[in-house]
Design an enzyme around this catalytic site. Structure first.
Site, PDB file in Angstrom:
ATOM      1  N   GLY A  22      70.062  98.290  40.731  1.00 38.63           N
ATOM      2  CA  GLY A  22      70.489  99.093  41.881  1.00 38.63           C
ATOM      3  C   GLY A  22      71.687  99.954  41.511  1.00 38.63           C
ATOM      4  O   GLY A  22      72.526 100.265  42.362  1.00 38.63           O
ATOM      5  N   GLY A  26      75.409 103.837  45.844  1.00 38.39           N
ATOM      6  CA  GLY A  26      76.376 102.963  46.517  1.00 38.39           C
ATOM      7  C   GLY A  26      77.306 102.208  45.583  1.00 38.39           C
ATOM      8  O   GLY A  26      77.919 102.777  44.680  1.00 38.39           O
ATOM      9  N   TYR A 155      77.932  86.344  54.615  1.00 38.99           N
ATOM     10  CA  TYR A 155      77.022  85.557  55.456  1.00 38.99           C
ATOM     11  C   TYR A 155      76.073  84.694  54.609  1.00 38.99           C
ATOM     12  O   TYR A 155      75.197  84.035  55.140  1.00 38.99           O
ATOM     13  CB  TYR A 155      76.298  86.418  56.499  1.00 38.99           C
ATOM     14  CG  TYR A 155      75.468  87.587  56.013  1.00 38.99           C
ATOM     15  CD1 TYR A 155      74.357  87.398  55.191  1.00 38.99           C
ATOM     16  CD2 TYR A 155      75.768  88.885  56.425  1.00 38.99           C
ATOM     17  CE1 TYR A 155      73.576  88.468  54.778  1.00 38.99           C
ATOM     18  CE2 TYR A 155      74.999  89.966  56.006  1.00 38.99           C
ATOM     19  CZ  TYR A 155      73.903  89.746  55.181  1.00 38.99           C
ATOM     20  OH  TYR A 155      73.124  90.805  54.772  1.00 38.99           O
ATOM     21  N   GLY A 198      82.744  92.336  52.161  1.00 39.31           N
ATOM     22  CA  GLY A 198      82.603  92.649  53.593  1.00 39.31           C
ATOM     23  C   GLY A 198      82.073  94.073  53.664  1.00 39.31           C
ATOM     24  O   GLY A 198      81.484  94.567  52.699  1.00 39.31           O
TER      25      GLY A 198
HETATM   26  C1  HXC Z   1      61.227  95.246  60.883  1.00 43.79           C
HETATM   27  C2  HXC Z   1      60.551  95.981  58.804  1.00 43.79           C
HETATM   28  C3  HXC Z   1      61.612  96.932  58.783  1.00 43.79           C
HETATM   29  C4  HXC Z   1      62.485  96.994  59.916  1.00 43.79           C
HETATM   30  C5  HXC Z   1      60.495  97.108  56.938  1.00 43.79           C
HETATM   31  N1  HXC Z   1      59.909  96.129  57.629  1.00 43.79           N
HETATM   32  N2  HXC Z   1      61.548  97.607  57.602  1.00 43.79           N
HETATM   33  N3  HXC Z   1      60.363  95.142  59.832  1.00 43.79           N
HETATM   34  N4  HXC Z   1      62.260  96.127  60.932  1.00 43.79           N
HETATM   35  N5  HXC Z   1      63.499  97.858  59.973  1.00 43.79           N
HETATM   36  C6  HXC Z   1      58.715  95.373  57.253  1.00 43.79           C
HETATM   37  C7  HXC Z   1      57.498  96.284  57.152  1.00 43.79           C
HETATM   38  O1  HXC Z   1      56.931  96.507  58.421  1.00 43.79           O
HETATM   39  C8  HXC Z   1      56.586  95.484  56.220  1.00 43.79           C
HETATM   40  O2  HXC Z   1      55.928  94.434  56.892  1.00 43.79           O
HETATM   41  C9  HXC Z   1      57.573  94.808  55.270  1.00 43.79           C
HETATM   42  O3  HXC Z   1      58.853  94.830  55.935  1.00 43.79           O
HETATM   43  C10 HXC Z   1      57.692  95.565  53.957  1.00 43.79           C
HETATM   44  O4  HXC Z   1      58.026  96.914  54.240  1.00 43.79           O
HETATM   45  P1  HXC Z   1      57.886  98.074  53.159  1.00 43.79           P
HETATM   46  O5  HXC Z   1      58.431  99.314  53.754  1.00 43.79           O
HETATM   47  O6  HXC Z   1      56.499  98.096  52.610  1.00 43.79           O
HETATM   48  O7  HXC Z   1      58.847  97.492  52.012  1.00 43.79           O
HETATM   49  P2  HXC Z   1      59.442  98.163  50.732  1.00 43.79           P
HETATM   50  O8  HXC Z   1      58.877  99.545  50.538  1.00 43.79           O
HETATM   51  O9  HXC Z   1      59.335  97.190  49.657  1.00 43.79           O
HETATM   52  O10 HXC Z   1      60.985  98.405  51.158  1.00 43.79           O
HETATM   53  C11 HXC Z   1      61.887  97.370  51.206  1.00 43.79           C
HETATM   54  C12 HXC Z   1      62.897  97.514  52.363  1.00 43.79           C
HETATM   55  C13 HXC Z   1      63.591  98.894  52.345  1.00 43.79           C
HETATM   56  C14 HXC Z   1      63.861  96.364  52.238  1.00 43.79           C
HETATM   57  C15 HXC Z   1      62.109  97.406  53.661  1.00 43.79           C
HETATM   58  O11 HXC Z   1      64.526  98.963  53.396  1.00 43.79           O
HETATM   59  C16 HXC Z   1      64.284  99.180  51.052  1.00 43.79           C
HETATM   60  O12 HXC Z   1      63.642  99.632  50.087  1.00 43.79           O
HETATM   61  N6  HXC Z   1      65.617  98.957  50.928  1.00 43.79           N
HETATM   62  C17 HXC Z   1      66.377  99.169  49.698  1.00 43.79           C
HETATM   63  C18 HXC Z   1      67.797  99.536  49.896  1.00 43.79           C
HETATM   64  C19 HXC Z   1      68.571  98.735  50.945  1.00 43.79           C
HETATM   65  O13 HXC Z   1      67.978  98.092  51.794  1.00 43.79           O
HETATM   66  N7  HXC Z   1      69.905  98.840  50.904  1.00 43.79           N
HETATM   67  C20 HXC Z   1      70.765  98.180  51.831  1.00 43.79           C
HETATM   68  C21 HXC Z   1      71.451  97.057  51.189  1.00 43.79           C
HETATM   69  S1  HXC Z   1      72.814  96.715  52.201  1.00 43.79           S
HETATM   70  P3  HXC Z   1      54.411  94.580  57.471  1.00 43.79           P
HETATM   71  O14 HXC Z   1      54.082  93.235  58.006  1.00 43.79           O
HETATM   72  O15 HXC Z   1      54.474  95.654  58.528  1.00 43.79           O
HETATM   73  O16 HXC Z   1      53.563  94.982  56.306  1.00 43.79           O
HETATM   74  C22 HXC Z   1      73.186  95.095  52.250  1.00 43.79           C
HETATM   75  C23 HXC Z   1      74.500  94.872  52.964  1.00 43.79           C
HETATM   76  C24 HXC Z   1      74.724  93.499  53.476  1.00 43.79           C
HETATM   77  O17 HXC Z   1      72.476  94.261  51.792  1.00 43.79           O
HETATM   78  C25 HXC Z   1      76.019  93.283  54.245  1.00 43.79           C
HETATM   79  C26 HXC Z   1      76.627  94.397  55.024  1.00 43.79           C
HETATM   80  C27 HXC Z   1      77.960  94.064  55.677  1.00 43.79           C
HETATM   81  P1  NAP Z   2      72.387 100.584  48.325  1.00 45.16           P
HETATM   82  O1  NAP Z   2      73.033 101.837  47.838  1.00 45.16           O
HETATM   83  O2  NAP Z   2      71.222 100.701  49.215  1.00 45.16           O
HETATM   84  O3  NAP Z   2      72.033  99.710  47.061  1.00 45.16           O
HETATM   85  C1  NAP Z   2      70.871  98.960  46.913  1.00 45.16           C
HETATM   86  C2  NAP Z   2      70.240  99.342  45.592  1.00 45.16           C
HETATM   87  O4  NAP Z   2      69.169  98.449  45.299  1.00 45.16           O
HETATM   88  C3  NAP Z   2      69.663 100.764  45.588  1.00 45.16           C
HETATM   89  O5  NAP Z   2      70.144 101.453  44.458  1.00 45.16           O
HETATM   90  C4  NAP Z   2      68.157 100.548  45.482  1.00 45.16           C
HETATM   91  O6  NAP Z   2      67.554 101.578  44.714  1.00 45.16           O
HETATM   92  C5  NAP Z   2      68.111  99.208  44.763  1.00 45.16           C
HETATM   93  N1  NAP Z   2      66.850  98.515  45.030  1.00 45.16           N
HETATM   94  C6  NAP Z   2      66.337  98.177  46.234  1.00 45.16           C
HETATM   95  N2  NAP Z   2      65.134  97.605  46.099  1.00 45.16           N
HETATM   96  C7  NAP Z   2      64.897  97.573  44.755  1.00 45.16           C
HETATM   97  C8  NAP Z   2      63.820  97.092  43.990  1.00 45.16           C
HETATM   98  N3  NAP Z   2      62.746  96.557  44.559  1.00 45.16           N
HETATM   99  N4  NAP Z   2      63.878  97.198  42.629  1.00 45.16           N
HETATM  100  C9  NAP Z   2      64.957  97.775  42.047  1.00 45.16           C
HETATM  101  N5  NAP Z   2      66.022  98.231  42.737  1.00 45.16           N
HETATM  102  C10 NAP Z   2      65.981  98.135  44.068  1.00 45.16           C
HETATM  103  O7  NAP Z   2      73.452  99.686  49.097  1.00 45.16           O
HETATM  104  P2  NAP Z   2      74.887  99.102  48.672  1.00 45.16           P
HETATM  105  O8  NAP Z   2      75.673  99.028  49.907  1.00 45.16           O
HETATM  106  O9  NAP Z   2      75.436  99.840  47.518  1.00 45.16           O
HETATM  107  O10 NAP Z   2      74.531  97.613  48.245  1.00 45.16           O
HETATM  108  C11 NAP Z   2      74.801  97.114  46.942  1.00 45.16           C
HETATM  109  C12 NAP Z   2      74.949  95.601  46.990  1.00 45.16           C
HETATM  110  O11 NAP Z   2      76.076  95.244  47.754  1.00 45.16           O
HETATM  111  C13 NAP Z   2      73.775  94.863  47.624  1.00 45.16           C
HETATM  112  O12 NAP Z   2      73.546  93.659  46.920  1.00 45.16           O
HETATM  113  C14 NAP Z   2      74.272  94.563  49.004  1.00 45.16           C
HETATM  114  O13 NAP Z   2      73.631  93.459  49.586  1.00 45.16           O
HETATM  115  C15 NAP Z   2      75.721  94.275  48.705  1.00 45.16           C
HETATM  116  N6  NAP Z   2      76.607  94.374  49.865  1.00 45.16           N
HETATM  117  C16 NAP Z   2      76.890  95.605  50.388  1.00 45.16           C
HETATM  118  C17 NAP Z   2      77.751  95.670  51.462  1.00 45.16           C
HETATM  119  C18 NAP Z   2      78.145  96.982  52.068  1.00 45.16           C
HETATM  120  O14 NAP Z   2      78.819  96.981  53.094  1.00 45.16           O
HETATM  121  N7  NAP Z   2      77.778  98.120  51.496  1.00 45.16           N
HETATM  122  C19 NAP Z   2      78.295  94.496  52.004  1.00 45.16           C
HETATM  123  C20 NAP Z   2      77.959  93.274  51.442  1.00 45.16           C
HETATM  124  C21 NAP Z   2      77.122  93.238  50.358  1.00 45.16           C
HETATM  125  P3  NAP Z   2      66.027 102.059  44.909  1.00 45.16           P
HETATM  126  O15 NAP Z   2      65.787 102.172  46.371  1.00 45.16           O
HETATM  127  O16 NAP Z   2      65.985 103.350  44.142  1.00 45.16           O
HETATM  128  O17 NAP Z   2      65.160 101.028  44.250  1.00 45.16           O
END
Ligand code: HXC
Ligand code: NAP
Length: 291
Positions: A22, A26, A155, A198
């Site tokens: 990743g 970010g 969490y 956080g």
């Molecule tokens: C309900 C959802 C949903 C949503 C997806 N799904 N989004 N369900 N609400 N918002 C369901 C879909 O309907 C599907 O189920 C299943 O999840 C898989 O969805 P896909 O879109 O096919 O998945 P995929 O393409 O693999 O994408 C994965 C993803 C997507 C997690 C859904 O958001 C992603 O690629 N995220 C990567 C980056 C990311 O999330 N960054 C944030 C990290 S921040 P069904 O049954 O319909 O097939 C973080 C911070 C933590 O972790 C702490 C903060 C303080």
């Molecule tokens: P982000 O930019 O969305 O980072 C997530 C990264 O994971 C993206 O670069 C995404 O790239 C990659 N990723 C997602 N699915 C993947 C897959 N299947 N294979 C390979 N790569 C994948 O968000 P971020 O805030 O920087 O988060 C970074 C880390 O910090 C995460 O572990 C998150 O849980 C943690 N964190 C963030 C926060 C916050 O406030 N930002 C707080 C607590 C913890 P692609 O979509 O191109 O694959």
């Protein structure tokens, strides 16, 4: 000195290679930029090839050290082996791994399908396992005392509603960190630690967890004793320290970087900050039987 300034003043990672999952966006991108600034060769991997190439070029041009983007999905164990193979071709050796890739979204749990859980757990927990196993086996067979840093969240131990798949997965990553820190620390000198951030504003997290429509209802900085969100460089500084030889005796630890957020919201009486001085005076008098 400001908290958003780089910490080390010399290239402490010169001659080392760090792989960041990743790493194209970010916090992963911020860590990539800092490790590169500190002399490391950096491998970044995620699914978006174009973004990886752009970021690798941008950072490498700024620091003068090589950054390689290798597109791959962390959920696919075979693809992870390919990433290591390519990384070794580019860099000769890999010394450190940062499991930073994540997937997350907000939703009431009863609205989720089993595939929704699978998507998040697959990226966060299985993805971390895939990279840790691949790199671990490589380090063990080559007698390299590698280092792993896992990015979790607070969490992982408190649990939380509305991002339950992520909470389950991050708790698993914390268990993996502590378990292997002991097993592989003793046998092979491999260290594993975690950072629990956080809120740090990134596009990936904010678009999914605090979209514009929710931001006015839930200002994350209000929940934090230090009354601000984190700066990416603060996290990069901590990651660099934990991955460096300065942290050689730190193993199996999770370092929280959240301005005190989780403790404030866990402490029974912390909402009493809303009580005014006058009211405290009245309470004191009441307790002493004066009113
Ligand atoms: C309900 C959802 C949903 C949503 C997806 N799904 N989004 N369900 N609400 N918002 C369901 C879909 O309907 C599907 O189920 C299943 O999840 C898989 O969805 P896909 O879109 O096919 O998945 P995929 O393409 O693999 O994408 C994965 C993803 C997507 C997690 C859904 O958001 C992603 O690629 N995220 C990567 C980056 C990311 O999330 N960054 C944030 C990290 S921040 P069904 O049954 O319909 O097939 C973080 C911070 C933590 O972790 C702490 C903060 C303080
Ligand atoms: P982000 O930019 O969305 O980072 C997530 C990264 O994971 C993206 O670069 C995404 O790239 C990659 N990723 C997602 N699915 C993947 C897959 N299947 N294979 C390979 N790569 C994948 O968000 P971020 O805030 O920087 O988060 C970074 C880390 O910090 C995460 O572990 C998150 O849980 C943690 N964190 C963030 C926060 C916050 O406030 N930002 C707080 C607590 C913890 P692609 O979509 O191109 O694959």
């Amino acid at each position: 000195m400001d908290y958003n300034q780089p910490m080390f003043d010399r290239p402490v990672f010169e001659g080392k290679t760090i792989l960041i999952t990743g790493g194209g966006s970010g916090l992963g991108k911020a860590m990539c930029a800092y490790f590169s600034q500190l002399g490391a060769k950096v491998i970044i991997t995620s699914r978006r090839e174009e973004l990886l190439n752009e970021v690798a070029e941008e950072i490498s041009a700024a620091t003068g050290y090589p950054v390689y983007g290798i597109p791959s999905d962390v959920r696919d164990a075979r693809a992870v082996s390919e990433v290591l193979k390519q990384a070794l071709e580019f860099c000769g050796q890999v010394d450190g791994l940062i499991n930073n890739a994540a997937g997350n979204f907000v939703s009431p749990t009863e609205r989720l399908s089993s595939r929704a859980f699978e998507a998040v757990i697959g990226i966060v927990l299985q993805g971390t396992i895939n990279y840790t196993l691949e790199l671990g086996k490589y380090w063990i067979s080559n007698k390299i005392p590698g280092t792993v840093l896992n990015i979790i969240t607070t969490y992982a131990w408190t649990g939380t509603g509305y991002t339950v798949p992520s909470a389950c997965a991050k708790a698993g990553v914390l268990a993996l960190t502590r378990s292997l820190a002991v097993e592989w620390g003793r046998k092979y000198g491999i260290r594993l630690n975690a950072i629990a951030p956080g809120p740090f504003p990134t596009k990936g997290a904010w678009d999914r967890l605090f979209p514009e429509s929710l931001r006015s209802m839930f200002d994350p900085s209000e929940r934090i004793p230090l009354q601000r969100v984190g700066d990416k460089q603060e996290l990069a500084n901590l990651a660099a320290y934990l991955m460096s030889e300065y942290a050689a005796y730190i193993n199996g630890e999770v370092v929280t970087i959240d301005g005190g957020e989780w403790l404030e919201n866990g402490g029974q009486f912390n909402d009493f900050r809303h009580i005014s001085d006058d009211m405290w005076d009245q309470l004191k008098d009441m307790h002493r039987g004066k009113s």
